[in-house]
Every structure is written in structure tokens, then in C-alpha cells.
Design a protein around this motif. Structure first.
Motif, PDB file in Angstrom:
ATOM      1  N   ARG A 235      -3.227  52.744   2.126  1.00 37.09           N
ATOM      2  CA  ARG A 235      -4.440  52.352   3.261  1.00 37.09           C
ATOM      3  C   ARG A 235      -4.968  50.322   2.288  1.00 37.09           C
ATOM      4  O   ARG A 235      -5.286  49.969   1.341  1.00 37.09           O
ATOM      5  N   HIS A 236      -5.805  49.916   3.226  1.00 35.71           N
ATOM      6  CA  HIS A 236      -6.498  48.237   3.281  1.00 35.71           C
ATOM      7  C   HIS A 236      -7.716  49.382   2.423  1.00 35.71           C
ATOM      8  O   HIS A 236      -8.068  49.963   2.807  1.00 35.71           O
ATOM      9  N   VAL A 237      -7.709  48.335   1.561  1.00 37.01           N
ATOM     10  CA  VAL A 237      -9.148  48.417   0.737  1.00 37.01           C
ATOM     11  C   VAL A 237     -10.545  48.200   1.914  1.00 37.01           C
ATOM     12  O   VAL A 237     -11.655  49.023   1.937  1.00 37.01           O
ATOM     13  N   ALA A 238     -10.199  47.620   2.495  1.00 39.07           N
ATOM     14  CA  ALA A 238     -11.626  47.007   3.775  1.00 39.07           C
ATOM     15  C   ALA A 238     -11.820  48.568   4.846  1.00 39.07           C
ATOM     16  O   ALA A 238     -12.885  48.755   4.729  1.00 39.07           O
ATOM     17  N   GLU A 239     -10.858  49.255   5.225  1.00 40.58           N
ATOM     18  CA  GLU A 239     -11.007  50.886   6.435  1.00 40.58           C
ATOM     19  C   GLU A 239     -11.606  51.483   4.893  1.00 40.58           C
ATOM     20  O   GLU A 239     -11.800  52.394   5.695  1.00 40.58           O
ATOM     21  N   VAL A 240     -11.264  51.502   4.297  1.00 32.07           N
ATOM     22  CA  VAL A 240     -12.134  52.768   3.372  1.00 32.07           C
ATOM     23  C   VAL A 240     -13.672  52.365   3.336  1.00 32.07           C
ATOM     24  O   VAL A 240     -14.404  53.089   3.444  1.00 32.07           O
ATOM     25  N   LEU A 241     -14.234  50.882   3.156  1.00 35.08           N
ATOM     26  CA  LEU A 241     -15.484  50.380   2.616  1.00 35.08           C
ATOM     27  C   LEU A 241     -15.778  50.307   3.712  1.00 35.08           C
ATOM     28  O   LEU A 241     -16.853  50.785   4.088  1.00 35.08           O
ATOM     29  N   ALA A 242     -14.945  49.798   5.193  1.00 31.77           N
ATOM     30  CA  ALA A 242     -15.932  49.993   6.339  1.00 31.77           C
ATOM     31  C   ALA A 242     -16.508  52.127   6.540  1.00 31.77           C
ATOM     32  O   ALA A 242     -16.747  52.263   7.630  1.00 31.77           O
ATOM     33  N   GLY A 243     -15.412  53.191   5.567  1.00 34.61           N
ATOM     34  CA  GLY A 243     -15.991  54.766   6.365  1.00 34.61           C
ATOM     35  C   GLY A 243     -14.914  54.801   7.343  1.00 34.61           C
ATOM     36  O   GLY A 243     -15.012  55.010   7.981  1.00 34.61           O
ATOM     37  N   MET A 244     -13.964  54.212   7.408  1.00 33.48           N
ATOM     38  CA  MET A 244     -12.666  54.661   8.513  1.00 33.48           C
ATOM     39  C   MET A 244     -11.896  54.844   8.220  1.00 33.48           C
ATOM     40  O   MET A 244     -10.806  55.440   9.068  1.00 33.48           O
ATOM     41  N   ALA A 245     -11.463  55.545   6.540  1.00 37.45           N
ATOM     42  CA  ALA A 245     -10.707  56.187   6.054  1.00 37.45           C
ATOM     43  C   ALA A 245     -10.408  57.435   7.134  1.00 37.45           C
ATOM     44  O   ALA A 245      -9.705  58.468   7.610  1.00 37.45           O
ATOM     45  N   GLU A 246     -11.333  58.853   7.337  1.00 35.85           N
ATOM     46  CA  GLU A 246     -11.552  60.026   7.416  1.00 35.85           C
ATOM     47  C   GLU A 246     -10.374  59.709   8.744  1.00 35.85           C
ATOM     48  O   GLU A 246      -9.947  60.825   9.037  1.00 35.85           O
ATOM     49  N   GLU A 247     -11.199  59.291   9.899  1.00 33.51           N
ATOM     50  CA  GLU A 247     -10.954  58.910  11.175  1.00 33.51           C
ATOM     51  C   GLU A 247      -9.356  58.595  11.429  1.00 33.51           C
ATOM     52  O   GLU A 247      -8.320  58.462  12.544  1.00 33.51           O
ATOM     53  N   LEU A 248      -8.833  57.247  10.641  1.00 30.06           N
ATOM     54  CA  LEU A 248      -8.133  56.293  10.870  1.00 30.06           C
ATOM     55  C   LEU A 248      -6.260  57.264   9.968  1.00 30.06           C
ATOM     56  O   LEU A 248      -6.609  57.574   8.634  1.00 30.06           O
ATOM     57  N   PRO A 249      -5.533  57.015  11.007  1.00 30.23           N
ATOM     58  CA  PRO A 249      -4.103  57.916  10.067  1.00 30.23           C
ATOM     59  C   PRO A 249      -3.795  56.706   9.089  1.00 30.23           C
ATOM     60  O   PRO A 249      -4.045  55.514   8.984  1.00 30.23           O
ATOM     61  N   PRO A 250      -3.040  57.299   7.818  1.00 28.28           N
ATOM     62  CA  PRO A 250      -2.802  55.392   6.609  1.00 28.28           C
ATOM     63  C   PRO A 250      -2.084  54.831   7.266  1.00 28.28           C
ATOM     64  O   PRO A 250      -0.702  55.647   7.894  1.00 28.28           O
ATOM     65  N   ILE A 251      -1.173  53.971   6.877  1.00 25.39           N
ATOM     66  CA  ILE A 251      -0.594  53.261   7.415  1.00 25.39           C
ATOM     67  C   ILE A 251       0.933  53.779   6.682  1.00 25.39           C
ATOM     68  O   ILE A 251       1.753  54.889   6.012  1.00 25.39           O
TER      69      ILE A 251
END
Lengths: 255, 233, 473
Positions: A235-251
Motif C-alpha cells: 500500500r501507499h503510505v498515504a492510504e494508511v495515514l488517511a485512514g483509508m486502508a480498512e475499506e480499500l483493497p491492497p494494490i
């Protein structure tokens, strides 16, 4: 949204635009949380790095002129990529060695262009995000961000504020993953050896996810993780920092 | 033979779009050569007090796998050499540099020690030489060639023993150069100057460091520090 | 010497598929960088010394003609001779003529990359003179009839079992039961075999790490002592050095020396740093009777004043090789020239032609580690890019690649065309790949998908979504 005096032009990058727009929206969210107003001008396309690194200096220069013009009026230009930010900061001025006026404009743009995490921490003093993600992660430092821009502590500072997240450092974090733009396609065998070593180091870190600030490296690393059938998320670090990692599937995962 | 020379020099000048340097510019460069100004010297080697200098020299030399024994007086050197040979199970035979300082030592006190003077020959096991100077910065010996100090002694024998007086230990390479220039002004520039840091070694096989590749397997330094008050040299 | 740079991709594949080479490289990959890092940590002035070293070398190159002439005068005054060679063949001929003038039959050699560059050994052999390499690594590869694969560790591509095998084949007197399984035993074997050869050689050839204008000295940096025995014992000492090895003073040499060993092997200082100035003096009991320097240009003067001048600062420490992820993946032989790795990717095209060596500056990810560790601050990626630019403007780059780049630039300069097209590509790739999330193969992307999947896009471009969000806002 906090409308402040700080106007940021987001340089989306061609890879984020095409492959993973979520990274762009993650960047927007973080920048807004850091008190910026964000615009993403439509006139942008690519930073010119493919041309520049392939020896087509003339095209790179023309693309650079366009970027300089497009982003001239923003207070800052922020890029969710160390590589493209490095291109603008470190390489644009040199393209206009013979043209004093353009060189001055290139230098002005270079001076106000930042990689995302270094902008948040270094310019905005924004060190605590509101995200949570219960994962053990590891971090790969993209080469351009690390060595051209000196970005190293900033993503780690921000990740430390993510609730539930634990970072285990990657052995060989500063070694290239083997992407290198057209290198990955021109010399696939060598690139493969490099990314295979990288993936082995990632596996050895015991992390459930590998993060990085550059989508180019991530496509390469995720592509190899998928090919080998590894369960580690990329994952891009921004996805995690923006709190989007829960709903967004990984690359590289099914959408 | 002059044609390639002129062409190479000409190519360099063309590259810089100029002819040979004007007398003024050349004079300035020549003056710098003559003055040989010092570049920055690491703090570690800058202006050390004698005690620190000796301590650094010993530590760095030992780190480079040399062995250092310290004596209070030159008169104790023959016994120390004999004792070292016995301890290392080496024959009581040395080839020694025909150097006045070494000659003046009380070798008669070691009647069992066989000494040949001169250069080293194939098969010589142990050599004994003086040093020109020693450099604390990296534990380096500075050895110069000359009638009294044949260079082969530094390389052919398996074991090289070097006698260094404490006052010969300087902090940096630069101080060693200054001593060298001063000596050369009297006796001419030596053919060779060897800066020796520990015994011979190689890591050419699987990066494994092995001592004694082609030169000495052992470097033993006898550091003689007359216990004098500072300033009396 | 140029070998087969044109075959770089095939050479690289071979290297990647060679398990013993990979074992040898895996040791180098961590060993050298760790040692270097430890050494530099102990010298807080390392960065400022880099700055100084760069300035010294820049100032020397800017007046190289002056320093060469000054150096030559000093060598002559010390009783030595200087031979100027424009090309590799002139250098070889100069060495041969010196050897013949003293009736030399065997010559010992200290490690010299310039001798490798000009292909000295095969030439001497053709002319009835036996060259004997004495650096352990060089000796091993000479027995194996291989070129060096690294500029300071020529046999780094080998494991000790291969060395043992080479010794057993070449050393006729070696009893078969003598164990050769450890590096120690291999070292002792080489020492015993080479010692009589040092003593019997008629001439000794060494390279030079630096030439000192102030004193007319050549300076070699070694660890084994072979270079010293090579130049000490025979009647004639021949130094082979390229013109950019000049430094003005001993003080300037000291600054470079403080960087060299630390960058190369991580040592504080190499075991032997030796200054040689002319032949033996009256009264000396040993040392060569004659001292010759062969000064080689071979294309270097043409680099002065141009975009590749910076490579002439190189002091051959090999830090760029040791830290290069490409070099440590494929090994030195893949490059097909005596100068591999990043410094070679810049220097080899200058010495042997861009057409022959075009792969070398292309085979880099521009990760920048080489420049970061270079003690002389040489902008290696920038100069590799410079070769790519020449390749592109001289239309030497493959036509398909050129066309693709031009097409990309065409779109990149026209956002009105670019964005709609990007939307179509994103949709199409999403439609084709969304179910799996990735592609195992894809038309026109075989280089990518041969070794890894291509993650599928999310389906819409950022700019499409951004425009919709703005409209909705």
C-alpha cells in the motif's frame, strides 16, 4: 474544510491518476487535515521523468515547461511520490541551463515542491493523523525520495501516530526494489532478482503489509508479491495515514 | 617519443580552449607545490599531546593486527628481541638494517642471537629495522629506503620487527611528510617510502581476511619511550 | 579491454543463473557496505574530506598539462623515464620496448587496471614475455584465463572451492592430499608458489593510485605486499598509469588516501601505501636499477572540459560497485569491460565507444546509491543519463523505444487528449483485470509480466473523479 491562506497544487502523478486514484484522494484528505486548500489542476499529466531518464531531454524540457506554467501560482506543490517530486526539485532547473528566465522559474517551482510526507511534517508541522489500522507493517524507502530529497524520518513520524500500527524496519530498506521505470521492462531478469530480494526481505520482516511513498515501487513490489502468492499487502503510505486502508483493497487485490 | 607527449598536452589545452599556462598562472601553481599547504586534518590527528599520540598509535597499530611492546630504554631492545623470538618459537637469527641507532644497541648481551646486517634474502625469517617515523592517526609506520635501511627487510621475511622511539611518533601523515622533506633536504629524496599499517593481508578469497599474503605475516613494533619530562627531546 | 558489452542482457542472465556466482556475490553485497559504513562512522570529517578531495581533483584536472609536465620533470630529475602513450597500443609497445631493452623474459605484475584496460598480458605473451600476476585475486583469474570482475577484488566472483580447483590444475608440484579447503591454505599455497617468481622476475610492472607532481613519485596502495615485492626485486620497475592519476602534493594525496581505503574495504588505512621515486640510489642495497612510467591517455583528454569530465576524479575505490544493486546482482563479467558497475557504465563508453557499451549506462535504476557513496562526489547517475541522451539524439536507441517515448511526450503535452485517453485505458484495464486484481500477462508488457504481475487499476482516473467531486461540491 479549513479554508486557509495556504493553497496547495497537488501533482497527482501519472501512475496515481491511472492506477490508484485513491492515493490522490488520500493525499487531498491529509493536506486538508493539515490546513491546506487543495487543487489538482487538469492541465497536469506527467512530470517528464520517462523522457528525461530515457535520454529524450528535449521532450522532458517541454513537459517541464508545461508543469512549471501549470503550477506557477500555487503556494506549494505537493506530490505523493518521492520520485516525481525529486524530478521537479532536483532536475527541472538543470533542464534550462541556457535559458535564465525559465531556469529562474524552474528554481522557484523546485523550491516550493515537496514530497507529501515531508511537506506534512516539515512544512506544516503536521505529525499526528487520525487514522487507525491494526497491522504490523514494514516500510520501503523509495530511492529518489530517500537520496534525492532526504525523506526518511517523515513517513515514520506520521506512521507512529496511526493507532494500532506497529512498524518493523525492513532489512535493506534503502536498497532499490528494481523498478527504475523502463529498467523493469528493459532488463526484466535483473529487475526480477532485485524485487525478489526485496520481497524476501519483506517476508523476513514478519510484516503483514509493506508501505512505500512511491506507486512505481509499489506496483513492482505488489506485482512480485502477487506472482509469488504472498499474503503481504502492498500500500501507499498515504492510504494508511488517511485512514483509508480498512475499506480499500491492497494494490493488486481484486476490487 | 615526443610526438605523443605533445599531442596529449595539446589535447588537454584544446579541451580547455587555451594554450600552455601563462607564466603567471604557472608560477602560482608552482608556488603552491613548493608551499604544499595542508588540507584539513581529522580532529583525531590534530595536535595531540604526546601521551594521547602514543596511546592512539598503539591502539590503531594493534587494531591493524600489529603487536606492540613498550620499553623504557633503547638498551632493553636486544633482550626484548631475543625474548620475542623465543616466545614465538622463532630461531634466534635476525637480519638487521645496518643502521647506526640499531648498531649502537648492546647486542653483546644476547650472545645466542645471530645477526646478519644488510638487505633481506630469500629464506630470511626475521628482520629488524628502525622506522623513520610513526603516525598515530592510523597506527602507521613510515619506513624509508637508503643505504642503512634496505627496503627488502620490510617485505621478504615472515616476521618484521621495527624499533620506534616514542619521540618519532607524530600525529598525522602531514607531520610525517614534513619530517621527510627536512631529511630529504640533507640526504636527498629516498627511492621509496613505505607506509606500513599492520602485517600483509588479503581478502581476495571470499572476503575472508588472511594475514601474510605476500609480505610479513607478523609485524612487531617495539616502542621505546624514554620516560622524560615533556619538552625535553 | 573491451570484451562483450553488447551481450550485456545475455551475460546478466547467465550471471543470475550461476549459483556459485550468486553465492559469492551475496557475501560481497553485505560485507563491503557494512565495513565501509563502520569506517566512515569513525571519521566525523568524512563529508568535509569529500568536499576537499573533489576540489583538489577538480583543480588538478583544470591544470592537468601543467601537473603532467611538472611531474615528468621530477621523474627525470630522480633518474626515471616517462613514456607518453596516446592509445592502448602505444602503451603496450612502450612496455614491450622497455622489457626488450633489458632482455626481460618474465615480468611480475602488481594489480593494475590500466594494464587490464590496454590488454597488456596477452600482448606480452604474444611477444614471448611471461607476465605473472602477483595480487592473489589477479593470480587466480590469470590461472583461470578470466578477466577481473571487480576493480579492487578481481576474483570476487569465485568461491574458494573454485580457487582450490584452479590451484590443483595449475600447480603441478602440489600433492593431491594437501588440503585446500580453507582460505588460509589457499593463501599459503599462492604465497609459496609466487615467492620464487618474485625473486626471479626480470621486470616488475605496477599501476599507480596516484602520481605526485611535487615529488615525481608514483604511489600504490595495497594490502598484500605483492606490489612492493614487484617493484623492489626486479632490475626494472615499470609504472603504468593514466594521466588523471596526478595530484599536486603529498598533502593532497593524504586527503584522497583518507577516503580511499575507507570507501574501498572499510579499512582505516591499507596495509601498504608506498611512494616510489626513481631507481635505486647510490649506496642502496636493493631496489630497481631503472624506473619507467608509462603515461596513458586513451581517450581521457577528450573528456576534459566536457560533460563527462567528472569521471576523471574517480580514484577506483569500487564503492559504487559494492553498493550497486545491479552490479551485486549480475557480477562484473556481465558488463563485458574491465571497468564494470556504475563507474564503468560512465567510463567504458568513453574508452570503448558508446555503440559497443550502450547497455551499460542504460542498465541502472538511477537508485543513486553510487553517487551517495562516491568519495569523490561523482554524479554517476547524471552522467549515465548523459550517455542515454547521446544515444537518443544520435538515434542509436532502438527505434521502437524512441517512437514510444515520442508518443508518450506527445500525449503528456496535450492534457485535453491525455485525460480522456487515460480514462479509456483505466476502464479497459479495470474491465479486463478487476476480477483477479492483477494481470499475469499483458500485451506489450512482456518485460514486466515475465517476472511479476501487473496490478490492475481501480477503474477511474483521479482526474475524472476529481472533476466529478468538484461538480458535486
Amino acid at each position: 474544510m479549513a479554508e486557509t491562506g495556504v493553497r496547495v497544487g497537488l501533482f497527482v502523478t501519472c501512475l496515481v491518476d491511472l492506477f490508484r486514484p485513491s492515493v490522490g484522494f488520500a493525499a487531498v484528505k491529509l493536506l486538508e487535515e493539515a490546513g491546506c486548500s487543495v487543487e489538482a489542476p487538469f492541465a497536469q499529466t506527467c512530470c517528464g521523468q520517462p523522457s528525461y531518464n530515457s535520454g529524450d531531454r528535449q521532450s522532458a524540457t517541454r513537459i517541464a515547461e508545461k508543469v512549471i506554467e501549470t503550477f506557477a501560482d500555487y503556494d506549494y506543490v505537493v506530490v505523493p511520490s518521492g520520485s516525481c517530486a525529486g524530478m521537479i526539485r532536483r532536475h527541472y532547473p538543470g533542464l534550462f541551463a541556457e535559458d535564465a528566465e525559465m531556469r529562474a522559474r524552474a528554481e522557484a517551482l523546485a523550491a516550493k515542491t515537496y514530497e507529501l510526507t515531508s511537506f506534512l511534517v516539515g512544512v506544516r508541522g503536521f505529525t499526528r493523523v487520525k487514522a487507525r489500522w491494526r497491522k504490523r507493517v514494514t516500510y520501503h524507502d523509495g530511492c529518489s525520495g530517500l537520496r534525492e530529497l532526504g525523506v526518511r524520518d517523515e513517513p515514520r513520524t506520521l506512521l507512529a501516530s496511526v493507532e494500532g500500527l506497529a512498524l518493523s524496519e525492513l532489512s535493506g530498506a534503502e536498497t532499490c526494489c528494481g523498478f527504475g521505470g523502463s529498467f523493469a521492462v528493459k532488463y526484466p531478469d535483473i529487475s526480477d532478482k532485485m524485487v525478489a530480494d526485496k520481497v524476501a526481505d519483506i517476508a523476513a520482516s514478519g510484516a503483514e503489509a509493506v508501505l512505500c511513498g512511491d506507486l512505481g515501487c509499489l506496483l513492482n513490489i505488489a506485482g512480485k508479491l502477487c506472482r509469488l502468492g504472498r499474503a503481504v499487502e502492498a500500500r501507499h503510505v498515504a492510504e494508511v495515514l488517511a485512514g483509508m486502508a480498512e475499506e480499500l483493497p491492497p494494490i493488486g487485490a481484486p476490487g | 617519443m615526443s610526438e605523443p607527449r605533445e599531442e596529449i598536452l595539446g589535447a588537454i589545452r584544446r579541451a580547455f580552449k587555451r594554450g600552455a599556462l601563462a607564466a603567471e598562472a604557472a608560477g602560482e601553481l608552482s608556488r603552491r607545490l613548493a608551499a604544499h599547504p595542508r588540507n584539513p586534518v581529522p580532529q583525531r590527528a590534530a595536535a595531540l599531546e604526546e601521551e594521547d599520540r602514543l596511546r592512539l598509535f598503539v591502539a590503531m597499530a594493534e587494531e591493524a593486527d600489529a603487536r606492540v611492546s613498550q620499553l623504557d630504554s633503547l638498551d632493553a631492545v636486544p633482550a626484548a628481541v631475543a625474548e620475542y623470538l623465543a616466545r614465538e618459537n622463532l630461531p634466534a637469527e635476525i637480519v638487521m638494517a645496518p643502521d647506526p641507532m640499531l648498531e649502537a644497541l648492546p647486542w653483546k648481551r644476547e650472545p645466542l642471537l645471530a645477526i646478519r646486517r644488510g638487505r633481506a634474502e630469500a629464506g630470511d625469517a626475521v628482520s629488524l629495522t628502525p622506522a623513520f617515523a610513526a603516525i598515530a592517526e592510523t597506527g602507521t609506520l613510515m619506513l624509508i629506503s637508503g643505504a642503512e635501511t634496505p627496503t627488502s627487510l620490510n617485505f621478504l621475511p615472515d616476521t618484521h620487527i621495527v624499533v620506534v622511539a616514542a619521540r618519532q611518533v607524530v600525529a598525522s601523515y602531514e607531520e610525517g611528510f614534513d619530517l621527510l622533506r627536512a631529511a630529504a633536504a640533507e640526504k636527498g629524496w629516498p627511492r621509496t617510502v613505505n607506509f606500513v599499517t599492520g602485517p600483509s593481508r588479503t581478502a581476495d578469497i571470499e572476503q575472508t581476511i588472511e594475514l601474510g599474503a605476500h609480505g610479513p605475516r607478523r609485524l612487531h613494533i617495539i616502542l621505546v619511550g624514554e620516560r622524560e619530562p615533556a619538552g625535553k627531546k | 579491454m573491451l570484451l562483450n558489452s553488447r551481450d550485456f542482457p545475455a551475460n546478466a542472465r547467465e550471471g543470475l543463473g550461476n549459483p556459485t556466482l550468486q553465492k559469492a556475490l551475496s557475501m560481497a553485497r553485505t560485507g563491503f557496505p557494512e565495513k565501509r559504513a563502520r569506517a566512515i562512522e569513525r571519521l566525523p570529517e568524512f563529508e568535509s574530506l569529500r568536499e576537499k578531495a573533489r576540489a583538489i581533483k577538480e583543480a588538478t584536472l583544470a591544470n592537468l598539462d601543467f601537473y603532467l609536465e611538472t611531474y615528468e620533470n621530477k621523474v627525470l630529475a630522480a633518474g626515471g623515464k616517462v613514456h607518453w602513450a596516446r592509445s592502448a597500443s602505444e602503451a603496450r609497445e612502450a612496455v614491450l620496448a622497455i622489457c626488450r631493452s633489458v632482455g626481460a623474459k618474465t615480468v611480475t605484475k602488481g594489480k593494475s587496471m590500466v594494464a587490464e584496460e590496454v590488454g597488456l598480458n596477452p600482448f606480452l605473451e604474444e611477444n614471448g614475455i611471461t607476465p605473472i600476476e602477483t595480487d592473489l585475486g589477479e593470480y587466480i583469474i590469470q590461472l583461470r584465463r578470466e578477466p577481473p570482475s571487480h576493480i579492487i577484488a578481481p576474483a570476487i566472483h569465485l568461491v574458494k572451492e573454485e580457487v582450490a580447483q584452479s590451484f590443483r590444475e595449475a600447480h603441478r608440484e602440489l600433492p593431491p592430499q594437501r588440503p585446500l579447503s580453507e582460505a588460509r591454505q589457499l593463501c599459503d599455497e599462492a604465497r609459496a608458489v609466487l615467492r620464487p617468481r618474485f625473486l626471479a622476475a626480470d621486470a616488475g610492472i605496477t599501476g599507480a593510485n596516484f602520481l605526485v607532481a611535487e615529488t615525481g613519485s608514483s604511489l600504490i596502495v595495497t594490502n598484500e605486499g605483492n606490489g612492493d615485492l614487484t617493484q623492489l626485486l626486479p632490475r626494472v620497475h615499470i609504472v603504468m598509469a593514466s594521466i588523471e592519476k596526478l595530484v599536486p602534493t603529498l598533502e593532497d594525496a593524504a586527503t584522497l588516501l583518507r577516503l580511499l581505503a575507507r570507501s574501498a574495504t572499510g579499512q582505516e588505512f591499507s596495509a601498504y601505501t608506498t611512494l616510489s621515486t626513481g631507481p635505486r640510489r647510490e649506496g642502496d642495497e636493493d631496489g630497481p636499477e631503472a624506473y619507467h612510467v608509462v603515461l596513458l591517455d586513451n581517450g581521457r583528454s577528450a573528456l576534459l572540459g566536457g560533460e563527462f569530465e567528472d569521471i576523471l576524479r574517480c580514484i577506483r575505490c569500487a564503492a559504487c560497485l559494492n553498493h550497486c544493486p545491479v552490479y551485486t546482482a549480475v557480477g562484473g563479467h556481465a558488463y563485458g569491460t574491465v571497468y564494470p558497475g556504475p563507474m564503468g557504465a560512465v567510463l567504458s563508453p568513453a574508452l570503448f565507444g558508446l555503440e559497443e557499451c550502450a547497455h551499460l549506462p542504460n542498465a541502472s535504476t538511477f537508485c543513486g546509491r553510487c553517487e551517495a557513496v562516491c568519495p569523490m562526489q561523482i554524479p554517476l547517475p547524471k552522467m549515465m543519463r548523459g550517455w542515454r541522451e547521446r544515444e537518443f539524439t544520435q538515434k542509436k536507441a532502438p527505434a521502437v523505444a524512441r517512437a514510444a517515448l515520442r508518443l508518450w511526450a506527445f500525449f503528456a503535452l496535450r492534457p485535453g487528449l491525455y485525460h480522456p485517453f487515460a480514462r479509456i485505458v483505466a476502464r479497459a484495464l479495470f474491465a479486463a483485470g478487476a476480477r483477479r486484481g492483477r494481470f499475469r500477462s499483458l500485451l506489450f508488457h512482456s518485460g514486466w509480466t515475465a517476472v511479476r504481475d501487473l496490478p490492475a487499476p481501480e477503474g477511474r482516473t483521479f482526474h475524472h473523479l476529481w472533476a466529478k467531486r468538484r461538480k458535486g461540491a
